[in-house]
Design a protein around this motif. Sequence first.
Motif, mmCIF file in Angstrom:
data_model
loop_
_atom_site.group_PDB
_atom_site.id
_atom_site.type_symbol
_atom_site.label_atom_id
_atom_site.label_comp_id
_atom_site.label_asym_id
_atom_site.label_seq_id
_atom_site.Cartn_x
_atom_site.Cartn_y
_atom_site.Cartn_z
ATOM 1 N N LEU A 1 -33.822 15.543 19.970
ATOM 2 C CA LEU A 1 -34.747 15.879 21.054
ATOM 3 C C LEU A 1 -36.097 16.314 20.488
ATOM 4 O O LEU A 1 -37.154 15.878 20.944
ATOM 5 C CB LEU A 1 -34.164 17.010 21.908
ATOM 6 C CG LEU A 1 -33.042 16.624 22.881
ATOM 7 C CD1 LEU A 1 -32.350 17.858 23.406
ATOM 8 C CD2 LEU A 1 -33.608 15.802 24.023
ATOM 9 N N ILE A 2 -36.020 17.170 19.475
ATOM 10 C CA ILE A 2 -37.251 17.691 18.872
ATOM 11 C C ILE A 2 -38.067 16.550 18.274
ATOM 12 O O ILE A 2 -39.288 16.476 18.429
ATOM 13 C CB ILE A 2 -36.906 18.764 17.805
ATOM 14 C CG1 ILE A 2 -36.390 20.014 18.511
ATOM 15 C CG2 ILE A 2 -38.113 19.088 16.945
ATOM 16 C CD1 ILE A 2 -35.778 21.051 17.599
ATOM 17 N N GLU A 3 -37.349 15.621 17.653
ATOM 18 C CA GLU A 3 -38.039 14.459 17.087
ATOM 19 C C GLU A 3 -38.787 13.692 18.177
ATOM 20 O O GLU A 3 -39.914 13.247 17.968
ATOM 21 C CB GLU A 3 -37.021 13.539 16.408
ATOM 22 C CG GLU A 3 -37.644 12.296 15.827
ATOM 23 C CD GLU A 3 -36.616 11.354 15.227
ATOM 24 O OE1 GLU A 3 -35.557 11.152 15.848
ATOM 25 O OE2 GLU A 3 -36.879 10.832 14.135
ATOM 26 N N ALA A 4 -38.136 13.550 19.348
ATOM 27 C CA ALA A 4 -38.759 12.785 20.425
ATOM 28 C C ALA A 4 -40.088 13.412 20.859
ATOM 29 O O ALA A 4 -41.041 12.704 21.176
ATOM 30 C CB ALA A 4 -37.804 12.682 21.618
ATOM 31 N N LYS B 1 -31.605 22.153 30.140
ATOM 32 C CA LYS B 1 -31.288 22.907 31.358
ATOM 33 C C LYS B 1 -31.577 22.052 32.575
ATOM 34 O O LYS B 1 -30.769 21.976 33.504
ATOM 35 C CB LYS B 1 -32.157 24.169 31.408
ATOM 36 C CG LYS B 1 -31.434 25.394 30.899
ATOM 37 C CD LYS B 1 -32.261 26.653 31.165
ATOM 38 C CE LYS B 1 -31.992 27.671 30.086
ATOM 39 N NZ LYS B 1 -33.178 28.455 29.714
ATOM 40 N N LEU B 2 -32.716 21.378 32.546
ATOM 41 C CA LEU B 2 -33.134 20.565 33.684
ATOM 42 C C LEU B 2 -32.117 19.469 34.007
ATOM 43 O O LEU B 2 -31.870 19.163 35.167
ATOM 44 C CB LEU B 2 -34.510 19.932 33.391
ATOM 45 C CG LEU B 2 -35.079 19.054 34.490
ATOM 46 C CD1 LEU B 2 -35.618 19.909 35.633
ATOM 47 C CD2 LEU B 2 -36.182 18.147 33.964
ATOM 48 N N ILE C 1 -31.290 11.199 29.144
ATOM 49 C CA ILE C 1 -32.296 11.367 30.190
ATOM 50 C C ILE C 1 -33.283 12.460 29.784
ATOM 51 O O ILE C 1 -34.503 12.282 29.884
ATOM 52 C CB ILE C 1 -31.620 11.697 31.549
ATOM 53 C CG1 ILE C 1 -30.810 10.486 32.020
ATOM 54 C CG2 ILE C 1 -32.653 12.084 32.591
ATOM 55 C CD1 ILE C 1 -29.955 10.732 33.248
ATOM 56 N N ALA C 2 -32.755 13.564 29.266
ATOM 57 C CA ALA C 2 -33.630 14.646 28.810
ATOM 58 C C ALA C 2 -34.595 14.127 27.755
ATOM 59 O O ALA C 2 -35.794 14.417 27.762
ATOM 60 C CB ALA C 2 -32.791 15.785 28.232
ATOM 61 N N CYS D 1 -41.357 13.850 27.018
ATOM 62 C CA CYS D 1 -42.804 13.735 26.825
ATOM 63 C C CYS D 1 -43.517 13.455 28.138
ATOM 64 O O CYS D 1 -44.685 13.076 28.135
ATOM 65 C CB CYS D 1 -43.136 12.655 25.801
ATOM 66 S SG CYS D 1 -42.707 13.146 24.148
ATOM 67 N N ASP D 2 -42.789 13.611 29.250
ATOM 68 C CA ASP D 2 -43.438 13.486 30.533
ATOM 69 C C ASP D 2 -44.047 12.101 30.756
ATOM 70 O O ASP D 2 -45.238 11.973 31.040
ATOM 71 C CB ASP D 2 -44.571 14.523 30.561
ATOM 72 C CG ASP D 2 -44.549 15.273 31.855
ATOM 73 O OD1 ASP D 2 -43.830 14.829 32.761
ATOM 74 O OD2 ASP D 2 -45.253 16.279 31.956
ATOM 75 N N PRO D 3 -43.252 11.043 30.628
ATOM 76 C CA PRO D 3 -43.814 9.697 30.735
ATOM 77 C C PRO D 3 -44.182 9.362 32.185
ATOM 78 O O PRO D 3 -43.729 10.032 33.111
ATOM 79 C CB PRO D 3 -42.662 8.804 30.267
ATOM 80 C CG PRO D 3 -41.437 9.565 30.620
ATOM 81 C CD PRO D 3 -41.788 11.009 30.446
#
Lengths: 311, 347
Positions: free
Chosen positions: B124-127, B148-149, B176-177, B182-184
């Motif tokens: 995730l951090i990499e993404a 969490k989301l 999905i997270a 990155c809010d695409p």
Amino acid sequence: MMKFIAKRVAQALIVIFLITCITFLLMNLVPGGPFLSEKSPSPQVLAALEAKYGLDKPVPVQLKNYIVHALQGDFGVSMKMQKNRPVGTIIMEMFPVSAKVGIIALVGAVLIGVPIGCIAAYYRGTWIDSALRVLTTIGVSIPGFVVATVLLILLGSTWKLLPTVGLTSWKSYIMPCFSLAFYPMCYIGRLARSSMLDVINQEYIRTAKAKGVPTFKIVFKHALRNAFIPVLTYLGPLTAGILTGGFVVETVFNIPGLGRYFVQSILNRDYPIIMGTTIFLASFIVTMTLVVDILYKAVDPRIDLAKGGSR
Amino acid sequence: MNNMVNNMDKKNQKLLEVKDLRVSFFTPVGEVKAVGGISYDLNYGEVMGIVGESGSGKSVEAYAIMGLLQSPGKVVGGSITFDGEDVLAKSEKEMQAFRGNQVSMIFQNPMTCLNPVYTIGDQLIEAIRCHKKISKAEAREKSIEMLKLVGINNPERRMNQYPHEFSGGMRQRVMIAMGLICDPKMLIADEPTTALDVTIQAQIIELMKDIQQKTQMAIIFITHNLGVVAEICDRVTVMYAGKIVEQGNVEDIFYRPHHPYTMGLLRSMPRLDAEEYERLIPIEGTPVDMLNPPAGCPFGPRCEHCMKICLRREPPQIDLGNGHTAACWLLVDEAKRLAKKEETPNE
Ligand SMILES: Nc1ncnc2c1ncn2[C@@H]1O[C@H](COP(=O)(O)OP(=O)(O)OP(=O)(O)O)[C@@H](O)[C@H]1O
Ligand code: SF4
Ligand SMILES: [Mg+2]
């Protein structure tokens, strides 16, 4: 983890015990004995010698005595080659020489073999791939002693580029290490190539691309670690292979290592040396296999050591 | 969700425009025209479903947008415009900045889509850090927030676990997270629930619906499952053999389908309002051999209404109004009636 190690150590002890018994019995089945060389001593001297080393007793009794002593850390003394020196001391003197050559070969085989595989995979289908395939096919089809002999003749005697005997300078390591490393290097190259091609087509690589991960990071972070797992499985057999390869290579290049000494001890029927070296090498291989299994866990988190190690 | 305001503002503005896109695979036995000239638009915040049977080119079309086509696949024609930018003209470096940041994609099989040797947290951090210059600690924080989301309990602990410690549904949530982190502006979901069992499927669809409502992000939802389409899509595109055969609002497609293939798909799907005795009718025949596609209408060999002209000439896209189009010769007369200017083929 501790439970796993304890279980493996127990297994190892059983294996070593069996190897000890079988070697001891086989050794006694082979005709000849330590004191029966060309100039055989008189029957009286022979009987005295045999009594001194306990060879007059029945074989099972000898075996029992040997094991009892070995359990107390006493592996006997050389009967012939370095008369009356303790076997343990001799092994500890010889092994570092073999280990040095072996480690250079092993590290070299991995450090060159893996990149060869990656390059071949990256350029698959091109002439680079084909050229590497020819090289690695040759490498896995000719035995180490042929490589050693060819090198010895060409580089050592015809062109006189490298020393042929002993380990006097860094140059004298080149041929023995290369002879030992060539087969595993090529084998690892082929393994790494197919493993890399397999990994590159995995869906998690596509996920990484879809995240926008740069290409070099995909190759060196996401692909390589996964592709390395099969190579790691080969490290156990590889260590054993380099050890046994050492018997031949040390003999060809006249290196004062344990491998050559082991071969000579068999020719000389120096029983305690044969037994000591066998037990030592068996323990070494068993230990290395255990180390490799623990390394697995470090590289592949899916492996549950408690459930028997490899996948 | 800083994009959210943006997405709201621009509602009803064009986000993605695909025009006459053609993708071919150059295989040793010949060219496979996996996508044979498709066109559609997608607005900000819109959810579009792409349906069609296996091999109809849905995934290939999505990969083309993401620049993820594998050799021997190649875009051989058409254009893709995203947010005013020409996607096909981007260099590999520009595509790396585009993927995961402007558009994300999640895949069919969550079991094999995460790298088994790195922790969820690491991935995730990499993404995030591929696209945003923020510290590891901040990225970690954001990752936990995303977990969490998507409804993962105990996210702090889960961050340090490996994919094999997650169930299939949980992994898809992680995917999905990761896609949203990155809010695409757009998410492409390629059959995100096909590999999951039914109850989990429903949960994932619910989650995606929920997130879509919160973020107002555009989604292309690729699926075999028309039920799912009805649940979350605004519009539907029906693909057959690399072509779009019908396109329109969910209501138009479900209640006023005009293409025989769409009708067949609807008949083959279980419906809640169906009568007990109503049978499900599978579509007869086998999917098109993409190496040797038939001349004329690709659906011709399987179509119960097939006419002579269908086997010779490809049907035009007929505009049925309200953004509803279908490509079928049967509609040509009707189209004349509707638009009164569609050219009649000289039969
Ligand atoms: N690597 C490839 N080489 C050759 N042809 C390919 C390749 N990948 C895809 N195709 C072709 O592209 C066509 C479309 O494939 P695609 O994966 O887009 O189908 P899909 O609609 O996503 O199907 P599914 O529902 O099974 O995922 C296939 O019929 C196949 O012939
Ligand atoms: S064009 Fe002809 S073959 Fe194609 S769907 Fe329409 S009626 Fe059937
Ligand atoms: Mg697909």
